[in-house]
Design an enzyme around this catalytic site. Structure first.
Site, PDB file in Angstrom:
ATOM      1  N   ASN A  10      70.305  49.446  60.108  1.00 15.17           N
ATOM      2  CA  ASN A  10      69.504  48.441  59.398  1.00 15.17           C
ATOM      3  C   ASN A  10      70.126  48.257  58.017  1.00 15.17           C
ATOM      4  O   ASN A  10      70.027  49.135  57.162  1.00 15.17           O
ATOM      5  CB  ASN A  10      68.057  48.971  59.299  1.00 15.17           C
ATOM      6  CG  ASN A  10      67.165  48.088  58.437  1.00 15.17           C
ATOM      7  OD1 ASN A  10      67.549  46.988  58.044  1.00 15.17           O
ATOM      8  ND2 ASN A  10      65.971  48.574  58.152  1.00 15.17           N
ATOM      9  N   LYS A  12      69.330  46.140  55.789  1.00 16.00           N
ATOM     10  CA  LYS A  12      68.328  45.674  54.799  1.00 16.00           C
ATOM     11  C   LYS A  12      68.883  44.499  53.986  1.00 16.00           C
ATOM     12  O   LYS A  12      69.672  43.726  54.516  1.00 16.00           O
ATOM     13  CB  LYS A  12      67.876  46.857  53.936  1.00 16.00           C
ATOM     14  CG  LYS A  12      67.422  48.047  54.791  1.00 16.00           C
ATOM     15  CD  LYS A  12      66.647  49.082  54.044  1.00 16.00           C
ATOM     16  CE  LYS A  12      66.282  50.214  55.008  1.00 16.00           C
ATOM     17  NZ  LYS A  12      65.457  51.236  54.409  1.00 16.00           N
ATOM     18  N   HIS A  94      58.923  47.133  60.280  1.00 14.25           N
ATOM     19  CA  HIS A  94      59.523  48.151  59.407  1.00 14.25           C
ATOM     20  C   HIS A  94      58.541  48.462  58.271  1.00 14.25           C
ATOM     21  O   HIS A  94      57.826  47.583  57.798  1.00 14.25           O
ATOM     22  CB  HIS A  94      60.854  47.636  58.845  1.00 14.25           C
ATOM     23  CG  HIS A  94      61.618  48.704  58.138  1.00 14.25           C
ATOM     24  ND1 HIS A  94      61.321  49.082  56.850  1.00 14.25           N
ATOM     25  CD2 HIS A  94      62.635  49.507  58.547  1.00 14.25           C
ATOM     26  CE1 HIS A  94      62.131  50.072  56.500  1.00 14.25           C
ATOM     27  NE2 HIS A  94      62.940  50.344  57.510  1.00 14.25           N
ATOM     28  N   GLU A  96      58.880  48.782  55.261  1.00 19.27           N
ATOM     29  CA  GLU A  96      59.028  47.940  54.060  1.00 19.27           C
ATOM     30  C   GLU A  96      58.344  46.584  54.256  1.00 19.27           C
ATOM     31  O   GLU A  96      57.859  45.982  53.299  1.00 19.27           O
ATOM     32  CB  GLU A  96      60.521  47.791  53.714  1.00 19.27           C
ATOM     33  CG  GLU A  96      61.066  49.091  53.129  1.00 19.27           C
ATOM     34  CD  GLU A  96      62.529  49.379  53.415  1.00 19.27           C
ATOM     35  OE1 GLU A  96      63.275  48.453  53.799  1.00 19.27           O
ATOM     36  OE2 GLU A  96      62.933  50.557  53.273  1.00 19.27           O
ATOM     37  N   GLU A 164      59.566  56.329  61.938  1.00 19.88           N
ATOM     38  CA  GLU A 164      60.156  56.378  60.606  1.00 19.88           C
ATOM     39  C   GLU A 164      59.094  56.787  59.587  1.00 19.88           C
ATOM     40  O   GLU A 164      58.366  55.931  59.069  1.00 19.88           O
ATOM     41  CB  GLU A 164      60.708  55.003  60.222  1.00 19.88           C
ATOM     42  CG  GLU A 164      61.822  54.514  61.108  1.00 19.88           C
ATOM     43  CD  GLU A 164      62.775  53.607  60.338  1.00 19.88           C
ATOM     44  OE1 GLU A 164      63.962  53.918  60.299  1.00 19.88           O
ATOM     45  OE2 GLU A 164      62.314  52.615  59.759  1.00 19.88           O
ATOM     46  N   GLY A 170      65.057  56.400  52.783  1.00 15.12           N
ATOM     47  CA  GLY A 170      65.803  56.188  51.541  1.00 15.12           C
ATOM     48  C   GLY A 170      65.601  57.275  50.500  1.00 15.12           C
ATOM     49  O   GLY A 170      65.955  57.088  49.333  1.00 15.12           O
ATOM     50  N   SER A 210      66.563  58.793  56.319  1.00 15.64           N
ATOM     51  CA  SER A 210      67.602  59.662  55.738  1.00 15.64           C
ATOM     52  C   SER A 210      68.478  60.329  56.801  1.00 15.64           C
ATOM     53  O   SER A 210      68.875  61.488  56.654  1.00 15.64           O
ATOM     54  CB  SER A 210      66.971  60.694  54.799  1.00 15.64           C
ATOM     55  OG  SER A 210      66.319  60.032  53.721  1.00 15.64           O
TER      56      SER A 210
HETATM   57  P1  PGA Z   1      67.373  55.323  55.414  1.00 18.52           P
HETATM   58  O1  PGA Z   1      66.514  54.085  55.985  1.00 18.52           O
HETATM   59  O2  PGA Z   1      68.299  55.751  56.514  1.00 18.52           O
HETATM   60  O3  PGA Z   1      68.122  54.749  54.231  1.00 18.52           O
HETATM   61  O4  PGA Z   1      66.411  56.383  55.035  1.00 18.52           O
HETATM   62  C1  PGA Z   1      66.041  54.073  57.301  1.00 18.52           C
HETATM   63  C2  PGA Z   1      65.308  52.791  57.579  1.00 18.52           C
HETATM   64  O5  PGA Z   1      64.628  52.269  56.696  1.00 18.52           O
HETATM   65  O6  PGA Z   1      65.385  52.247  58.700  1.00 18.52           O
END
Ligand code: PGA
Length: 251
Positions: A10, A12, A94, A96, A164, A170, A210
């Protein structure tokens, strides 16, 4: 039941078109790694070029979001029909999107159906917040998110679920492999209650949060983890290639 594992990146809201092209070039050969389904999810402006780049390969391209209407007066949105011209998968819900754009479980139920109607394979994202985890609400949150998103209909074709935990995204603070396994087992049991055991057994459940080249093998050693949804590390071609190879090697 054997489930082909998935390496999903992803990207983003990152990168220019030139950077997206360079990332694709850096991933050369990823389509030849056997035993893993690769999914790349760039932002809308990069979708066309990434789609063209991987055209004719087995690499799947995913939108990060979509609207539910096929067309109309929805300024700033992208319809599923438009998305299906440059993608074959879509990320739905997601954290976010839930956090910053107020997407709730009911809205996501509609998006799952929309994906199916437009031939897009959905990755439904679920996961608890830090506060929910501290209050030992993880299982309840996952049950609610999965149950409402699925509604009372059969599973959308090819349904993929990504666990997740919001606190792991992140942050560099990944869940432990045991935490990931127990959440993914719980998700599979909710799927089983709703869809029956056979269908639930075939659904691929990813861990995200992560994920890095040095922790992916431990996640893949868990029986209910069928791959990863990768954010930050997916922007580094070498890291994503290493993750993809490790996922393929786990099978
Ligand atoms: P990350 O994000 O690997 O940077 O923690 C995962 C995601 O949001 O799908």
């Amino acid at each position: 039941m054997t489930r082909t594992p998935i390496a999903a990146g992803n990207w983003k809201m990152n990168g220019t078109n030139a950077e997206a092209r360079a990332l694709c070039r850096g991933l050369a050969g990823i389509d030849a790694i056997a035993g893993v389904d690769v999914v790349l999810s760039p932002s809308f402006t990069q979708l066309g070029l990434v789609w063209d780049f991987w055209c004719g390969t087995d690499v799947h391209i995913a939108g990060q979001n979509m609207h539910t209407q096929p067309s109309g007066a929805y300024t700033g949105e992208v319809s599923p029909v438009q998305l299906a011209e440059v993608a074959d998968w879509v990320i739905v819900g997601h954290s976010e999107r839930r956090q910053f754009f107020c997407e709730d479980d009911q809205a996501l139920a509609l998006k799952l159906r929309t994906a199916e109607m437009n031939g897009l394979t959905p990755i439904l994202c679920v996961g608890e917040s830090d506060a929910e985890r501290e209050n030992k609400r993880t299982a309840n949150v996952l049950t609610r998110q999965v149950s409402i998103a699925l509604g009372d209909d059969p599973a959308p074709d090819g349904l993929v679920v990504a666990y997740e935990p919001v606190w792991a995204i992140g942050t560099g603070k990944a869940a432990t492999p045991d935490e990931a396994q127990s959440a993914c087992t719980h998700i599979r049991s909710v799927l089983s209650d709703k869809l029956g055991e056979e269908v639930a057994d075939g659904v691929r459940i990813l861990y995200g949060g992560s994920v890095k080249p040095d922790n992916i093998a431990d996640f893949m050693a868990q029986p209910d983890v069928d791959g990863a949804l990768v954010g930050g590390a997916a922007l580094d071609a070498d890291a994503f290639l290493a993750i993809t190879r490790a996922i393929a090697a786990s099978g």
